[in-house]
Design a protein around this motif. Structure first.
Motif, PDB file in Angstrom:
ATOM      1  N   ILE A  69       0.820  -1.208   0.000  1.00  0.00           N
ATOM      2  CA  ILE A  69       0.000   0.000   0.000  1.00  0.00           C
ATOM      3  C   ILE A  69       0.858   1.264   0.000  1.00  0.00           C
ATOM      4  O   ILE A  69       0.598   2.189  -0.772  1.00  0.00           O
ATOM      5  CB  ILE A  69      -0.993  -0.019   1.179  1.00  0.00           C
ATOM      6  CG1 ILE A  69      -2.062  -1.078   0.898  1.00  0.00           C
ATOM      7  CG2 ILE A  69      -1.626   1.349   1.396  1.00  0.00           C
ATOM      8  CD1 ILE A  69      -3.035  -1.331   2.004  1.00  0.00           C
ATOM      9  N   ASP A  70       1.895   1.340   0.835  1.00  0.00           N
ATOM     10  CA  ASP A  70       2.732   2.539   0.886  1.00  0.00           C
ATOM     11  C   ASP A  70       3.402   2.822  -0.452  1.00  0.00           C
ATOM     12  O   ASP A  70       3.392   3.965  -0.935  1.00  0.00           O
ATOM     13  CB  ASP A  70       3.798   2.416   1.974  1.00  0.00           C
ATOM     14  CG  ASP A  70       3.227   2.475   3.378  1.00  0.00           C
ATOM     15  OD1 ASP A  70       2.082   2.942   3.551  1.00  0.00           O
ATOM     16  OD2 ASP A  70       3.924   2.044   4.313  1.00  0.00           O
ATOM     17  N   ASP A  71       3.992   1.790  -1.063  1.00  0.00           N
ATOM     18  CA  ASP A  71       4.669   1.977  -2.347  1.00  0.00           C
ATOM     19  C   ASP A  71       3.680   2.311  -3.460  1.00  0.00           C
ATOM     20  O   ASP A  71       3.963   3.143  -4.326  1.00  0.00           O
ATOM     21  CB  ASP A  71       5.481   0.734  -2.713  1.00  0.00           C
ATOM     22  CG  ASP A  71       6.675   0.529  -1.798  1.00  0.00           C
ATOM     23  OD1 ASP A  71       7.166   1.526  -1.219  1.00  0.00           O
ATOM     24  OD2 ASP A  71       7.120  -0.629  -1.650  1.00  0.00           O
ATOM     25  N   PHE A  73       0.819   3.857  -3.074  1.00  0.00           N
ATOM     26  CA  PHE A  73       0.392   5.241  -2.827  1.00  0.00           C
ATOM     27  C   PHE A  73       1.416   6.214  -3.395  1.00  0.00           C
ATOM     28  O   PHE A  73       1.059   7.179  -4.077  1.00  0.00           O
ATOM     29  CB  PHE A  73       0.214   5.468  -1.316  1.00  0.00           C
ATOM     30  CG  PHE A  73      -0.394   6.797  -0.976  1.00  0.00           C
ATOM     31  CD1 PHE A  73      -1.762   6.897  -0.732  1.00  0.00           C
ATOM     32  CD2 PHE A  73       0.369   7.951  -0.884  1.00  0.00           C
ATOM     33  CE1 PHE A  73      -2.336   8.119  -0.405  1.00  0.00           C
ATOM     34  CE2 PHE A  73      -0.182   9.169  -0.556  1.00  0.00           C
ATOM     35  CZ  PHE A  73      -1.549   9.255  -0.317  1.00  0.00           C
ATOM     36  N   GLU A  74       2.685   5.968  -3.121  1.00  0.00           N
ATOM     37  CA  GLU A  74       3.734   6.865  -3.612  1.00  0.00           C
ATOM     38  C   GLU A  74       3.807   6.854  -5.134  1.00  0.00           C
ATOM     39  O   GLU A  74       3.983   7.905  -5.761  1.00  0.00           O
ATOM     40  CB  GLU A  74       5.083   6.503  -2.999  1.00  0.00           C
ATOM     41  CG  GLU A  74       5.159   6.773  -1.499  1.00  0.00           C
ATOM     42  CD  GLU A  74       4.755   8.190  -1.093  1.00  0.00           C
ATOM     43  OE1 GLU A  74       5.145   9.164  -1.772  1.00  0.00           O
ATOM     44  OE2 GLU A  74       4.030   8.328  -0.085  1.00  0.00           O
ATOM     45  N   THR A 111      -7.145   4.964   0.598  1.00  0.00           N
ATOM     46  CA  THR A 111      -5.892   5.358   1.245  1.00  0.00           C
ATOM     47  C   THR A 111      -5.852   6.868   1.398  1.00  0.00           C
ATOM     48  O   THR A 111      -6.425   7.596   0.588  1.00  0.00           O
ATOM     49  CB  THR A 111      -4.677   4.887   0.417  1.00  0.00           C
ATOM     50  OG1 THR A 111      -4.712   5.504  -0.880  1.00  0.00           O
ATOM     51  CG2 THR A 111      -4.674   3.376   0.265  1.00  0.00           C
ATOM     52  N   LYS A 113      -3.328  10.316   3.203  1.00  0.00           N
ATOM     53  CA  LYS A 113      -2.120  10.792   3.876  1.00  0.00           C
ATOM     54  C   LYS A 113      -2.214  12.309   3.994  1.00  0.00           C
ATOM     55  O   LYS A 113      -2.587  12.994   3.044  1.00  0.00           O
ATOM     56  CB  LYS A 113      -0.896  10.409   3.036  1.00  0.00           C
ATOM     57  CG  LYS A 113       0.428  10.856   3.602  1.00  0.00           C
ATOM     58  CD  LYS A 113       1.554  10.405   2.679  1.00  0.00           C
ATOM     59  CE  LYS A 113       2.879  10.938   3.143  1.00  0.00           C
ATOM     60  NZ  LYS A 113       3.955  10.565   2.209  1.00  0.00           N
ATOM     61  N   LYS A 120       2.171   9.141   7.833  1.00  0.00           N
ATOM     62  CA  LYS A 120       2.096   7.758   7.387  1.00  0.00           C
ATOM     63  C   LYS A 120       0.865   7.597   6.483  1.00  0.00           C
ATOM     64  O   LYS A 120      -0.180   8.194   6.730  1.00  0.00           O
ATOM     65  CB  LYS A 120       1.962   6.871   8.624  1.00  0.00           C
ATOM     66  CG  LYS A 120       1.820   5.424   8.344  1.00  0.00           C
ATOM     67  CD  LYS A 120       1.661   4.660   9.651  1.00  0.00           C
ATOM     68  CE  LYS A 120       1.241   3.241   9.362  1.00  0.00           C
ATOM     69  NZ  LYS A 120       0.951   2.493  10.556  1.00  0.00           N
ATOM     70  N   VAL A 121       0.995   6.771   5.468  1.00  0.00           N
ATOM     71  CA  VAL A 121      -0.144   6.431   4.635  1.00  0.00           C
ATOM     72  C   VAL A 121      -1.063   5.528   5.446  1.00  0.00           C
ATOM     73  O   VAL A 121      -0.618   4.572   6.072  1.00  0.00           O
ATOM     74  CB  VAL A 121       0.302   5.696   3.345  1.00  0.00           C
ATOM     75  CG1 VAL A 121      -0.909   5.211   2.554  1.00  0.00           C
ATOM     76  CG2 VAL A 121       1.180   6.591   2.491  1.00  0.00           C
ATOM     77  N   ARG A 122      -2.340   5.857   5.458  1.00  0.00           N
ATOM     78  CA  ARG A 122      -3.333   5.025   6.134  1.00  0.00           C
ATOM     79  C   ARG A 122      -4.237   4.409   5.083  1.00  0.00           C
ATOM     80  O   ARG A 122      -4.435   4.991   4.015  1.00  0.00           O
ATOM     81  CB  ARG A 122      -4.155   5.861   7.110  1.00  0.00           C
ATOM     82  CG  ARG A 122      -3.249   6.466   8.180  1.00  0.00           C
ATOM     83  CD  ARG A 122      -3.850   6.681   9.531  1.00  0.00           C
ATOM     84  NE  ARG A 122      -4.800   5.684   9.944  1.00  0.00           N
ATOM     85  CZ  ARG A 122      -5.919   5.970  10.620  1.00  0.00           C
ATOM     86  NH1 ARG A 122      -6.215   7.206  10.925  1.00  0.00           N
ATOM     87  NH2 ARG A 122      -6.749   5.016  10.999  1.00  0.00           N
TER      88      ARG A 122
END
Length: 159
Positions: A69-71, A73-74, A111, A113, A120-122
């Motif tokens: 999810i974090d990657d 999102f970025e 998602t 942020k 932090k990405v939620r």
């Protein structure tokens, strides 16, 4: 909280309405929660129509294959899918946050942020119906002058 997404339509103050946006218990509304009802209603209707008719979530899953999810999102926030997968982009009401719907591993993730501070990405798993329903209930309340929490399919519009 009964719902993943809540759009709380509150009282009038002069020509403005109080509107607060919450995802999974986190308030996304900026410092000024007051909106011009007709302008905000236009945002809601455009969002609903985009979700219902234009956005094919699974079409973009291959582009995020293998990412967490974090990657994801970025990648989306800095790439060509930014405008396609962005949601809850409702002017000053949600300007402090960047929100995307990410199709990852055959699931849809809402998602978000905070943009101004290191954050932090939620993420929460959500169904398109839950998102569209919350938007439709809020739009109806703005049209009809009602107040209450618009939290998707289980919303009690008599609050």
């Amino acid at each position: 909280m009964e719902s993943k997404l809540e759009i709380s339509v509150g009282e009038y103050v002069d020509q403005l309405r109080r509107v607060e946006i919450w995802i999974d218990g986190e308030r996304l509304t900026g410092d000024d929660p007051f909106v011009y009802p007709e302008a905000f209603l236009t945002h809601l209707i455009r969002s609903r129509d985009h979700l219902k008719t234009e956005l094919n979530f699974l079409k973009h899953e291959a582009e995020l294959m293998g990412l967490g999810i974090d990657d994801a999102f970025e990648r989306v926030s800095s790439g060509n899918l930014h405008t396609t997968l962005r949601v809850l982009d409702w002017g000053p009401t949600t300007d402090d946050y960047l929100c995307f719907l990410l199709p990852i591993q055959s699931r849809l993730w809402l998602t978000w942020k905070r943009q101004r501070a290191p954050a932090k990405v939620r993420a929460i798993q959500i169904l398109p119906y839950e998102l569209i329903s919350a938007i439709e209930v809020a739009a109806d309340q703005l049209r009809n002058g009602d107040t209450g929490d618009c939290n998707g399919p289980l919303a009690d519009t008599n609050k």
